[in-house]
Write a protein that holds these residues in place. Structure first.
Motif, PDB file in Angstrom:
ATOM      1  N   ARG A  16       0.384  -1.246  -0.158  1.00 28.01           N
ATOM      2  CA  ARG A  16      -0.208  -0.144  -0.089  1.00 28.01           C
ATOM      3  C   ARG A  16       1.097   1.518   0.104  1.00 28.01           C
ATOM      4  O   ARG A  16       0.850   2.160  -0.365  1.00 28.01           O
ATOM      5  N   CYS A  22      -0.984   6.557  -2.444  1.00 31.28           N
ATOM      6  CA  CYS A  22      -1.156   6.573  -0.770  1.00 31.28           C
ATOM      7  C   CYS A  22      -1.148   7.815  -0.503  1.00 31.28           C
ATOM      8  O   CYS A  22      -0.058   8.427  -0.895  1.00 31.28           O
ATOM      9  N   GLU A  26      -1.516   9.091   5.245  1.00 25.79           N
ATOM     10  CA  GLU A  26      -1.860   7.193   5.570  1.00 25.79           C
ATOM     11  C   GLU A  26      -0.475   7.037   5.293  1.00 25.79           C
ATOM     12  O   GLU A  26       0.349   5.782   5.677  1.00 25.79           O
ATOM     13  N   PHE A  27       0.301   7.566   4.949  1.00 22.19           N
ATOM     14  CA  PHE A  27       1.726   6.879   4.155  1.00 22.19           C
ATOM     15  C   PHE A  27       2.677   7.284   5.546  1.00 22.19           C
ATOM     16  O   PHE A  27       3.423   5.947   6.132  1.00 22.19           O
ATOM     17  N   ARG A  30       1.228   4.418   7.979  1.00 24.58           N
ATOM     18  CA  ARG A  30       1.516   3.123   7.726  1.00 24.58           C
ATOM     19  C   ARG A  30       3.023   3.058   7.608  1.00 24.58           C
ATOM     20  O   ARG A  30       3.874   1.781   8.058  1.00 24.58           O
TER      21      ARG A  30
END
Ligand SMILES: O=P(O)(O)OC[C@H]1O[C@H](OP(=O)(O)OP(=O)(O)O)[C@H](O)[C@@H]1O
Ligand SMILES: O=c1cc[nH]c(=O)[nH]1
Ligand SMILES: [Mg+2]
Length: 205
Positions: A16, A22, A26-27, A30
């Motif tokens: 992802r 992305c 969110e990056f 994660r």
């Protein structure tokens, strides 16, 4: 020694992360999650010493880490990788190493260094999402060794074969932990397939 993760949670998070769609928040999340998922393997060989411990019922034997733990992120992108390690290792101290890779020469240019005392009595884990030519990781580890560090390992998200080989030539005693070993570098020193510029994606620059 190179250790590449085959953990399904790490691999699915990383897939992802590689996706150009992305978005930044969110990056960041994660990267933090993968970092936490890497903690058990990256710390699996830390030496312990025996201690005694008093439970509510009796005295028993247990262990504690033999040495202090120091996390050493390479600025900037290493900062994004640090939080997930600190989530599980809240007692660790932090050494900051500022390096910027020169876009033309691909050589790391140092701009900041601040580390805790007693590096020689600590286990150090150098953190950087990307091991490309290996120049930054080698420079960072040599700087720590000049400051007294003796027990050093390296944790990265994505490694290139070129970076792993440079590490093995320059610092064969330093274990390298990676979430993935990618194919190669392109002509600009970026990892393929990689995930692009980790610092830019983490910090929106
Ligand atoms: O293995 P190398 O060829 O040395 O390349 C990898 C380095 O390049 C990137 O940092 P960059 O210098 O772009 O700085 P940044 O973290 O501030 O973006 C990355 O985070 C590594 O530190
Ligand atoms: O692929 C690469 C190489 C160096 N730095 C990055 O952020 N990405
Ligand atoms: Mg960068």
């Amino acid at each position: 020694m190179l250790h590449v993760s085959d953990h399904p949670l790490i691999q699915s998070e990383l897939t992802r992360l590689r996706d150009r769609a992305c978005p930044g928040p969110e990056f960041r999340q994660r990267v933090r999650r993968i970092a936490s998922l890497m903690v058990p393997t990256v710390t699996a060989h830390l030496p312990t010493r025996a201690i005694s411990c008093e439970t509510p019922l009796e005295v028993t034997s247990g262990v504690t880490l033999q040495r202090h733990l120091v996390l050493a992120p390479i600025l900037r992108a290493g900062i994004g990788f640090l939080d997930g390690f600190l989530d599980l290792l809240p007692d660790a101290r932090v050494a900051h190493i500022g390096l910027a890779r020169n876009e033309n020469t691909l050589m790391p240019e140092p701009y900041y260094f601040k580390a805790p005392a007693d590096l020689g009595d600590s286990d150090l884990i150098v953190l950087d999402p990307m091991l490309a030519t290996g120049g930054s990781a080698i420079e960072a580890i040599r700087t720590l060794q000049e400051a007294g560090a003796k027990h050093v390992s390296l944790a990265v998200l994505v490694a290139s074969p070129e970076g792993v080989s440079a590490m093995q030539d320059a610092l064969p005693e330093v274990p390298v932990h990676a979430a993935a070993l990618d194919r190669c570098l392109n002509e600009k020193g970026y990892i393929l397939p990689g995930l692009g510029d980790a610092g830019d994606r983490l910090f929106g620059t």
